[in-house]
Design an enzyme around this catalytic site. Structure first.
Site, PDB file in Angstrom:
ATOM      1  N   GLY A  12       4.710  15.224  -9.281  1.00 44.84           N
ATOM      2  CA  GLY A  12       6.103  15.226  -9.732  1.00 44.84           C
ATOM      3  C   GLY A  12       6.143  15.498 -11.223  1.00 44.84           C
ATOM      4  N   SER A  14       7.092  15.232 -15.315  1.00 40.88           N
ATOM      5  CA  SER A  14       6.890  14.179 -16.305  1.00 40.88           C
ATOM      6  C   SER A  14       8.090  13.228 -16.303  1.00 40.88           C
ATOM      7  CB  SER A  14       6.736  14.823 -17.688  1.00 40.88           C
ATOM      8  OG  SER A  14       6.582  13.822 -18.663  1.00 40.88           O
ATOM      9  N   GLY A  15       7.814  11.952 -16.259  1.00 38.82           N
ATOM     10  CA  GLY A  15       8.879  10.951 -16.294  1.00 38.82           C
ATOM     11  C   GLY A  15       9.501  10.644 -14.945  1.00 38.82           C
ATOM     12  N   ALA A  16       9.017  11.305 -13.895  1.00 30.29           N
ATOM     13  CA  ALA A  16       9.609  11.090 -12.568  1.00 30.29           C
ATOM     14  C   ALA A  16       9.312   9.687 -12.039  1.00 30.29           C
ATOM     15  CB  ALA A  16       9.110  12.149 -11.581  1.00 30.29           C
ATOM     16  N   GLY A  17       8.196   9.110 -12.465  1.00 31.93           N
ATOM     17  CA  GLY A  17       7.865   7.752 -12.021  1.00 31.93           C
ATOM     18  C   GLY A  17       6.482   7.603 -11.395  1.00 31.93           C
ATOM     19  N   LYS A  18       5.624   8.600 -11.573  1.00 35.43           N
ATOM     20  CA  LYS A  18       4.292   8.562 -10.954  1.00 35.43           C
ATOM     21  C   LYS A  18       3.476   7.361 -11.447  1.00 35.43           C
ATOM     22  CE  LYS A  18       3.283  12.659 -12.574  1.00 35.43           C
ATOM     23  NZ  LYS A  18       4.551  12.845 -13.329  1.00 35.43           N
ATOM     24  N   SER A  86       0.429  17.947 -11.335  1.00 35.31           N
ATOM     25  CA  SER A  86      -0.100  18.910 -10.344  1.00 35.31           C
ATOM     26  C   SER A  86       0.982  19.884  -9.867  1.00 35.31           C
ATOM     27  CB  SER A  86      -0.778  18.200  -9.173  1.00 35.31           C
ATOM     28  OG  SER A  86      -0.134  17.019  -8.748  1.00 35.31           O
TER      29      SER A  86
END
Ligand code: ADP
Length: 177
Positions: A12, A14-18, A86
């Site tokens: 996902g 950047s900042g999506a919550g991974k 990725s």
């Protein structure tokens, strides 16, 4: 709890919550007695992939290295959690095919929400043209077409996302409880 070795791959923007979701799922797995390791894209880039940039080639090299380590660990019974942007579908498919026991989680959040969150202050800079090769702004992000789990972090709480991932791990028989 019993478990097999497998790789839980969070992709996902950047900042999506991974990282947030990874940390929580690892905590929950460890509390249940599982052997778990985290491969975080940002951390890998400071050691295993030090010196790599953000061209397609370098991004692919980074992902293949993460995939290689994930395979070694997961075939030895370890649960590997990968948190890495990725961005390229083909490269994710390649590591998935190599690893075998693989669960792909699409950590999805609209770019407007990511720009508003701007956890690391990078969206503002990217939108102003100050950061090149920024995924989702000035570089591609190819969303998974058939992720095993898709979490929408603008609409669900972290715990809701976690529960849905956990349910999929159980459904696949990777964890026993
Ligand atoms: P990434 O690792 O994908 O770059 P981070 O986990 O570092 O993203 O940042 C995600 C941000 O979004 C955090 O500040 C987190 O608190 C917030 N957030 C809000 N809702 C969620 C959710 N449902 N899942 C994950 N993160 C969330």
């Amino acid at each position: 709890m019993t478990h097999t070795g497998f790789t839980l791959w969070l992709t996902g923007m950047s900042g999506a919550g991974k990282s947030t979701i990874s940390d929580k799922i690892i905590e929950r797995l460890r509390t249940a007695g599982a052997k778990v390791e985290l491969l975080d894209g940002d951390i890998v880039r400071t050691n295993l992939s030090q010196g790599l940039g953000f061209s397609r080639e370098d991004r692919d090299t980074n992902i293949r290295r993460i995939g290689f380590v994930s395979e070694l660990l997961s075939r030895n019974g370890v649960i590997v959690v990968v948190a890495a942007i990725s961005p390229y579908r083909e490269t994710r498919e390649e590591v998935k095919a190599k690893i075998g026991n693989f669960v792909e989680v699409f950590v999805n959040c609209p770019v407007e929400v990511l720009a508003a969150r701007d956890v690391k202050g990078l969206y503002k800079k990217a939108l102003a043209g100050e950061v090149g090769n920024f995924t989702g702004i000035s570089d591609p992000y190819e969303p998974p077409l058939h992720p095993d789990v898709e979490v929408r972090t603008d609409r669900e709480t972290v715990d809701e996302s976690l529960d849905r991932i956990w349910a999929e791990l159980r459904r696949r028989g990777f964890i026993s409880q």
